[in-house]
Design a protein around this motif. Structure first.
Motif, short mmCIF file in Angstrom:
data_model
loop_
_atom_site.label_atom_id
_atom_site.label_comp_id
_atom_site.label_asym_id
_atom_site.label_seq_id
_atom_site.Cartn_x
_atom_site.Cartn_y
_atom_site.Cartn_z
N ALA A 58 0.84 -1.20 0.00
CA ALA A 58 0.00 0.00 0.00
C ALA A 58 0.87 1.25 0.00
CB ALA A 58 -0.93 0.00 1.20
N ALA A 59 1.91 1.26 0.83
CA ALA A 59 2.81 2.41 0.91
C ALA A 59 3.51 2.66 -0.42
CB ALA A 59 3.83 2.20 2.03
N ALA A 60 3.92 1.58 -1.06
CA ALA A 60 4.59 1.71 -2.36
C ALA A 60 3.67 2.33 -3.40
CB ALA A 60 5.09 0.35 -2.83
N SER A 61 2.41 1.91 -3.40
CA SER A 61 1.45 2.45 -4.37
C SER A 61 1.12 3.91 -4.10
CB SER A 61 0.17 1.62 -4.37
OG SER A 61 -0.55 1.80 -3.15
N MET A 62 1.35 4.36 -2.86
CA MET A 62 1.06 5.74 -2.48
C MET A 62 2.28 6.65 -2.63
SD MET A 62 -1.18 4.95 0.94
CE MET A 62 -2.71 4.00 0.86
N GLY A 63 3.39 6.08 -3.05
CA GLY A 63 4.58 6.89 -3.29
C GLY A 63 5.30 7.36 -2.03
N VAL A 64 5.21 6.60 -0.96
CA VAL A 64 5.91 6.95 0.28
C VAL A 64 7.42 6.94 0.04
CG1 VAL A 64 6.29 6.31 2.70
CG2 VAL A 64 4.02 6.07 1.69
N ASP A 65 8.12 7.90 0.63
CA ASP A 65 9.54 8.12 0.41
C ASP A 65 10.36 6.84 0.62
OD1 ASP A 65 12.09 9.11 0.17
OD2 ASP A 65 11.90 10.61 1.77
N ARG A 66 11.05 6.38 -0.45
CA ARG A 66 11.87 5.16 -0.37
C ARG A 66 13.20 5.41 0.34
NH1 ARG A 66 7.78 4.03 -3.33
NH2 ARG A 66 7.70 2.11 -4.54
N ALA A 67 13.54 6.68 0.57
CA ALA A 67 14.81 6.98 1.24
C ALA A 67 14.73 6.78 2.75
CB ALA A 67 15.25 8.41 0.94
N LEU A 68 13.52 6.67 3.28
CA LEU A 68 13.35 6.48 4.71
C LEU A 68 13.76 5.07 5.13
CD1 LEU A 68 9.85 8.18 5.14
CD2 LEU A 68 12.04 9.06 6.00
N PRO A 69 14.40 4.92 6.28
CA PRO A 69 14.67 3.55 6.77
C PRO A 69 13.36 2.87 7.14
CG PRO A 69 15.25 5.18 8.44
CD PRO A 69 14.92 5.95 7.19
N ALA A 70 13.31 1.57 6.92
CA ALA A 70 12.09 0.81 7.21
C ALA A 70 12.41 -0.29 8.21
CB ALA A 70 11.52 0.21 5.93
N TYR A 71 11.68 -0.27 9.33
CA TYR A 71 11.85 -1.27 10.39
C TYR A 71 10.70 -2.26 10.28
CZ TYR A 71 14.80 2.57 11.92
OH TYR A 71 15.73 3.57 11.95
N CYS A 72 11.03 -3.53 10.08
CA CYS A 72 10.01 -4.51 9.68
C CYS A 72 9.93 -5.70 10.63
CB CYS A 72 10.31 -5.02 8.28
SG CYS A 72 10.48 -3.73 7.02
N VAL A 73 8.74 -6.31 10.65
CA VAL A 73 8.50 -7.56 11.38
C VAL A 73 8.55 -8.72 10.40
CG1 VAL A 73 6.77 -8.92 12.59
CG2 VAL A 73 7.15 -6.55 13.25
N GLY A 74 9.42 -9.68 10.66
CA GLY A 74 9.44 -10.92 9.89
C GLY A 74 10.16 -10.82 8.56
N PRO A 75 10.63 -11.96 8.06
CA PRO A 75 11.37 -11.98 6.79
C PRO A 75 10.52 -11.66 5.58
CG PRO A 75 11.02 -14.21 7.62
CD PRO A 75 10.59 -13.29 8.71
N ALA A 76 9.24 -12.04 5.58
CA ALA A 76 8.39 -11.78 4.41
C ALA A 76 8.16 -10.28 4.22
CB ALA A 76 7.06 -12.51 4.56
N THR A 77 7.83 -9.60 5.32
CA THR A 77 7.60 -8.15 5.23
C THR A 77 8.90 -7.43 4.88
OG1 THR A 77 5.83 -8.28 6.86
CG2 THR A 77 6.82 -6.12 6.53
#
Length: 237
Positions: A58-77
């Motif tokens: 959803a975030a990708a389709s909304m054009g959320v800034d890809r330069a931001l670090p992303a903290y994720c749960v689990g290997p799939a996410t």
């Protein structure tokens, strides 16, 4: 398979060939994912939190800034976030582990938790209460669906039905809509997911040792082996 169709197909494709060749796969998503019509304001955000691949998409389709670090749960996410262009890091297998890891690391904030309408763990609230500023925004909805006609028919056959369940919410829904008489074998991704399933008249319930697709595939493999043994015993009666 009770997950949305694309996720279910990916899961099935990663099952061992020997397992896939011995089962009939029925796709019956009981949850539909749809992006919400929202705008993401990331102008002062220092990082993102993703607890599901659906939020990443959803975030990708909304054009959320890809330069931001992303903290994720689990290997799939985490893998989905990396594939979408974020510098993603896995900070736990569960929301509990993510909260603990972020409180220890104390990354620059504010952070933004992009999530579904229905979520568990109170990630943003708990982190903020502990001094790490986190906002949250639902970016997709999870609409519950009935079983398909093919799944309904299988529910009343003699052959065992193996149902992998991947979240507490879908577990509660499955417990509400399952009325079958077929031998039921359940795989739950976590203890919290298994909880609503105890009310069902199942033959076997396996809980994945870790809340990951890999451990779920192992649970399915064991259930398929058991189902084949049950069918073999019936054939020799």
């Amino acid at each position: 398979m009770t997950r949305p169709r694309a996720a279910s197909e990916r899961f099935v494709a990663q099952l061992p060939t020997r397992v896939r060749s011995r089962v009939q796969v029925i796709y019956s998503p009981i949850l539909e994912i749809k992006p919400l019509p929202v705008q993401v304001n990331d102008t002062d955000v220092r990082g993102l939190i993703f607890t599901s691949a659906n939020a990443v998409n959803a975030a990708a389709s909304m054009g959320v800034d890809r330069a931001l670090p992303a903290y994720c749960v689990g290997p799939a996410t985490t893998g989905t976030a990396k594939g979408a262009g974020w510098q993603a890091q896995m900070v736990g297998q569960t929301a509990e582990e993510l909260v603990a890891a972020l409180l220890q690391a104390r990354p620059d904030s504010p952070l933004l938790h992009l999530r579904g309408e229905h979520t568990r763990g109170s990630v943003a609230e708990r982190l903020t209460e502990s001094g790490l500023t986190v906002r949250e925004l639902p970016v997709y909805q999870q609409r519950l669906l009935p079983l398909t006609s093919e799944a309904e028919a299988a529910a009343f056959e003699k052959a065992p039905v193996i149902a992998p369940i991947f979240s507490p919410r879908t577990a509660r829904h499955f417990a509400d809509i399952w009325h079958g008489t077929a031998p039921l074998m359940l795989a739950a991704i976590s203890a919290a997911t298994a909880e609503p399933l105890y009310s069902l008249g199942y033959e076997r319930l396996k809980i994945a040792k870790e809340p990951t697709p890999k451990k779920m595939r192992k649970a399915i493999k064991k259930l398929v082996k058991h189902a084949l043994r049950v069918e073999g015993d019936e054939a020799t009666d």
